[in-house]
Design a protein around this motif. Structure first.
Motif, short mmCIF file in Angstrom:
data_model
loop_
_atom_site.label_atom_id
_atom_site.label_comp_id
_atom_site.label_asym_id
_atom_site.label_seq_id
_atom_site.Cartn_x
_atom_site.Cartn_y
_atom_site.Cartn_z
N PHE A 127 40.08 32.00 36.88
CA PHE A 127 39.81 32.07 38.32
C PHE A 127 39.46 30.69 38.87
O PHE A 127 40.06 30.24 39.85
N ASP A 187 37.02 34.54 29.97
CA ASP A 187 38.37 33.99 30.12
C ASP A 187 38.87 34.17 31.56
O ASP A 187 39.51 33.27 32.11
N ASP A 188 38.57 35.32 32.15
CA ASP A 188 38.96 35.56 33.54
C ASP A 188 38.26 34.58 34.48
O ASP A 188 38.87 34.09 35.43
N ALA A 210 36.67 38.56 27.48
CA ALA A 210 37.73 38.65 28.49
C ALA A 210 37.19 38.25 29.86
O ALA A 210 37.88 37.59 30.64
N GLU A 234 39.31 37.70 44.76
CA GLU A 234 39.37 37.74 43.30
C GLU A 234 38.01 37.50 42.64
O GLU A 234 37.86 37.70 41.44
N ARG A 246 34.40 38.02 41.27
CA ARG A 246 33.70 39.21 40.76
C ARG A 246 32.20 38.99 40.81
O ARG A 246 31.69 37.94 40.39
#
Length: 105
Positions: A11, A6-7, A3, A96, A98
């Protein structure tokens, strides 16, 4: 981890799309007859998107745990993942972004 990968892909794709829209907007705002030289911008965005597309195909194989005897695709995923993480750093100031996406040394 899948995940998170995928993020990361989502992004970077969203940031590239915004960049492309900015290029089009800047070009459209230029007065008639003004040369707006952005020759490398759109091709660069296209090339980064190509790297993202390649990574998206194998992102599920990019894991922090490396097992002996892993196949070529897992190595390809790790290499492309490192490239995508480096490219994502371009946008590290974005809310956004990370910290977990930073490339590992």
């Amino acid at each position: 981890m899948i995940a998170m990968n995928d993020d990361l892909v989502g992004f970077v794709r969203s940031k590239l799309e915004a960049d492309e829209h900015d290029v089009v907007r800047i070009t459209s705002l230029a007065p008639p007859g003004t040369d707006v030289i952005l020759d490398s911008t759109i091709p660069m965005i296209d090339m980064v998107n190509a790297v993202i597309d390649l990574y998206a195909q194998v992102a599920h194989l990019d894991t922090p745990v490396r097992e002996a005897g892993r196949d070529f695709e897992a190595g390809r995923a790790a290499g492309l993942g490192a490239a995508v993480r480096l490219l994502a750093q371009t946008y590290h100031d974005s809310p956004e972004y990370r910290e977990g996406w930073r490339p590992q040394a």
